[in-house]
Design a protein around this motif. Structure first.
Motif, mmCIF file in Angstrom:
data_model
loop_
_atom_site.group_PDB
_atom_site.id
_atom_site.type_symbol
_atom_site.label_atom_id
_atom_site.label_comp_id
_atom_site.label_asym_id
_atom_site.label_seq_id
_atom_site.Cartn_x
_atom_site.Cartn_y
_atom_site.Cartn_z
ATOM 1 N N ALA A 1 -0.920 4.469 -24.704
ATOM 2 C CA ALA A 1 -0.012 4.051 -25.854
ATOM 3 C C ALA A 1 -0.411 2.567 -26.182
ATOM 4 N N ARG A 2 -0.848 1.822 -25.348
ATOM 5 C CA ARG A 2 -1.237 0.402 -25.657
ATOM 6 C C ARG A 2 -2.376 0.196 -26.108
ATOM 7 N N GLY A 3 -3.295 1.490 -26.033
ATOM 8 C CA GLY A 3 -4.736 1.386 -26.618
ATOM 9 C C GLY A 3 -4.891 1.042 -28.011
ATOM 10 N N LYS A 4 -5.977 0.487 -28.153
ATOM 11 C CA LYS A 4 -6.382 0.206 -29.688
ATOM 12 C C LYS A 4 -6.294 1.525 -30.640
ATOM 13 N N ASN A 5 -5.206 1.783 -31.517
ATOM 14 C CA ASN A 5 -5.381 3.242 -32.268
ATOM 15 C C ASN A 5 -5.105 4.313 -31.104
ATOM 16 N N LYS A 6 -4.391 3.968 -30.046
ATOM 17 C CA LYS A 6 -4.218 4.998 -29.033
ATOM 18 C C LYS A 6 -5.425 5.615 -28.436
ATOM 19 N N ASN A 7 -6.537 4.906 -28.532
ATOM 20 C CA ASN A 7 -7.744 5.403 -28.148
ATOM 21 C C ASN A 7 -7.799 5.048 -26.502
ATOM 22 N N TYR A 8 -8.640 5.927 -25.728
ATOM 23 C CA TYR A 8 -9.177 5.583 -24.132
ATOM 24 C C TYR A 8 -10.417 5.991 -24.137
ATOM 25 N N ILE A 9 -11.019 5.344 -23.090
ATOM 26 C CA ILE A 9 -12.405 5.791 -22.812
ATOM 27 C C ILE A 9 -12.485 6.173 -21.242
ATOM 28 N N ILE A 10 -13.069 7.299 -20.918
ATOM 29 C CA ILE A 10 -13.500 7.541 -19.819
ATOM 30 C C ILE A 10 -14.937 7.375 -19.223
ATOM 31 N N LYS A 11 -15.152 6.802 -18.239
ATOM 32 C CA LYS A 11 -16.453 6.213 -17.719
ATOM 33 C C LYS A 11 -16.845 6.940 -16.330
ATOM 34 N N ARG A 12 -17.846 7.172 -16.292
ATOM 35 C CA ARG A 12 -18.602 7.857 -15.123
ATOM 36 C C ARG A 12 -19.683 7.070 -14.458
ATOM 37 N N LEU A 13 -19.695 7.029 -13.130
ATOM 38 C CA LEU A 13 -20.939 6.368 -12.662
ATOM 39 C C LEU A 13 -22.379 6.747 -13.212
#
Length: 110
Positions: A2-14
């Motif tokens: 909810a606090r992300g820009k435009n409610k976006n998020y990123i998932i990263k992996r090693l």
């Protein structure tokens, strides 16, 4: 989210590292050793209290000897904004631990 820009998020992996079942078990074992620790608003590097980025860094380091992000000290950051100065003063008074080791979410992200 909810606090992300435009409610976006990123998932990263090693990158270039697929975790084995044994490595995952080690990560879980180390993670459990931090359960119940209070949140660290002072960003100290000891294990009495722990903050979010520190938790991730220490789990990977202790379990797999992987350094996720670059450790820094408080003095390495831009501390010039009035809001940051106010927060530092509130938390530390006149004894800001500029040499304290920290890991930032940005460092882990990058």
């Amino acid at each position: 989210m909810a606090r992300g820009k435009n409610k976006n998020y990123i998932i990263k992996r090693l990158k270039n590292h697929n975790l084995s079942n044994n490595e995952i078990a080690k990560l879980k074992q180390v993670a459990s050793s931090f359960e119940g620790k209070p949140y660290d608003i002072w960003f100290g590097w000891d294990n009495n209290y722990i903050y979010c980025s520190e938790l991730i860094w220490k789990i990977y380091d202790k379990a797999l000897k992987l350094k996720i992000g670059q450790l820094q000290t408080i003095k390495d950051f831009n501390l010039s904004s009035p809001a940051v100065k106010q927060k530092l003063k509130k938390r530390y008074g006149n004894k800001i631990p500029y040499q304290e080791t920290i890991i930032s979410p940005v460092s882990i992200f990058n």
